[in-house]
Design a protein around this motif. Structure first.
Motif, PDB file in Angstrom:
ATOM      1  N   TYR A  92      -2.002   9.992  -6.038  1.00 28.50           N
ATOM      2  CA  TYR A  92      -1.506   9.886  -4.667  1.00 28.50           C
ATOM      3  C   TYR A  92      -2.682   9.989  -3.705  1.00 28.50           C
ATOM      4  O   TYR A  92      -3.542  10.863  -3.861  1.00 28.50           O
ATOM      5  N   LYS A  94      -3.711  10.558   0.294  1.00 29.86           N
ATOM      6  CA  LYS A  94      -3.203  11.026   1.580  1.00 29.86           C
ATOM      7  C   LYS A  94      -4.305  10.966   2.635  1.00 29.86           C
ATOM      8  O   LYS A  94      -5.491  11.042   2.325  1.00 29.86           O
ATOM      9  N   ALA A 102       1.108  10.166   3.442  1.00 27.01           N
ATOM     10  CA  ALA A 102       0.753   9.174   2.427  1.00 27.01           C
ATOM     11  C   ALA A 102       0.006   8.013   3.071  1.00 27.01           C
ATOM     12  O   ALA A 102       0.370   7.539   4.156  1.00 27.01           O
ATOM     13  N   THR A 144      -2.352   1.333  -3.036  1.00 32.23           N
ATOM     14  CA  THR A 144      -1.292   2.338  -2.907  1.00 32.23           C
ATOM     15  C   THR A 144      -0.036   1.764  -2.258  1.00 32.23           C
ATOM     16  O   THR A 144      -0.093   0.929  -1.358  1.00 32.23           O
ATOM     17  N   ASN A 147       4.300   5.353  -0.742  1.00 29.42           N
ATOM     18  CA  ASN A 147       4.167   6.778  -1.046  1.00 29.42           C
ATOM     19  C   ASN A 147       2.713   7.187  -1.276  1.00 29.42           C
ATOM     20  O   ASN A 147       2.445   8.327  -1.665  1.00 29.42           O
ATOM     21  N   GLY A 148       1.801   6.246  -1.075  1.00 33.61           N
ATOM     22  CA  GLY A 148       0.390   6.528  -1.320  1.00 33.61           C
ATOM     23  C   GLY A 148       0.050   6.577  -2.794  1.00 33.61           C
ATOM     24  O   GLY A 148      -0.989   7.105  -3.184  1.00 33.61           O
ATOM     25  N   THR A 245      -3.594  14.350  -6.488  1.00 36.28           N
ATOM     26  CA  THR A 245      -3.638  13.916  -5.103  1.00 36.28           C
ATOM     27  C   THR A 245      -5.066  13.927  -4.599  1.00 36.28           C
ATOM     28  O   THR A 245      -5.795  14.890  -4.817  1.00 36.28           O
TER      29      THR A 245
END
Length: 250
Positions: A92, A94, A102, A144, A147-148, A245
């Motif tokens: 993920y 961010k 995201a 991505t 939602n990233g 993440t």
């Protein structure tokens, strides 16, 4: 000059994107007679999929084996001809400039070594004697989603002298401007995926952990892995899933 500083100076690069189901390769066991060791679930899974803070993830070296032409490797299935324990990678991304919301549309390149510790695109030198200069296994690029998230299907990385198990990541914005080069660390310990996989000689992981460099002594991770530690779940029999993440200033 310390090796970590030397490696930081060797340059950057990245890779590619698409999604297929997790597979299990190179096993001598079928699903009906997996050993107890193969079905053991990883007990040391690391952190969760969030870094816990809205600060940029640590920057690390891309070298010495960065992808040479990442734009040519847009794929999510990066296995190629490599064999090993099935491995699914979920990353993920961010944006710290948007309260760690995201980040959609980010370009994410990843690359890692095979079960024997070798990288594609390099070789025939003192740094890596095995010559894989003409192939591109275990390298890929994805973009991505809302939602990233990017996903890759791979095999569980092996290790090589001086380094703990790791994955390289290069994140760009949608325009192709570099945002961050970092690395992903793996949980360690007797019940970890690292320990279970490296004990799985049936899947070709023949080195075990004799001579392994742990995160605390690794020349990249020894200064801490607080925002580089992944969560890894699963078993040798069913494969493992990594979730991580990465925060960037997008």
């Amino acid at each position: 000059m310390e090796r970590k500083d030397f490696l930081r100076g060797l340059g950057l690069a990245g890779l590619g994107a698409l999604t297929i189901p997790v597979i299990k390769a190179c096993s001598n066991d079928d699903s009906s007679d997996s050993s107890a060791a193969d079905s053991t679930q990883a007990t040391d899974t690391g952190g969760d999929s969030s870094t816990g803070t809205c600060s940029v993830t640590a920057s690390e070296t891309a070298g010495p084996f960065p992808t040479k032409t990442p734009t040519s490797l847009v794929t999510s299935n990066i296995v190629s001809d490599r064999t090993g324990v099935a491995f699914s990678i979920n990353i993920y991304v961010k944006n710290t400039k948007a309260s760690c919301a995201a980040l959609e549309g980010a370009i994410v390149d990843i690359w890692h070594c095979d079960k024997d510790g070798y990288y594609s695109e390099y070789g025939g030198t003192s740094m890596q004697s095995a010559d894989f200069t003409s192939v591109h296994f275990l390298r890929g690029r994805q973009t991505t989603d809302a939602n990233g998230l990017v996903h890759f299907t791979s095999i569980f990385p092996g290790w090589y002298s001086g380094r703990a198990t790791h994955i390289h990541v290069h994140v760009y914005n949608a325009s192709g401007t570099s945002l961050l080069v970092t690395q992903i660390a793996f949980p360690e310990g007797s019940g970890s995926a690292v320990a279970l996989v490296n004990a799985s000689s049936a899947n070709g992981y023949t080195k075990g952990l004799s001579g392994y460099t742990y995160n605390a002594s690794d020349n990249v991770f020894s200064d801490g892995v607080a925002n580089e530690m992944s969560a890894v779940t699963g078993s040798v029999a069913d494969g493992f899933v990594l979730t991580h993440t990465i925060n960037v200033a997008g």
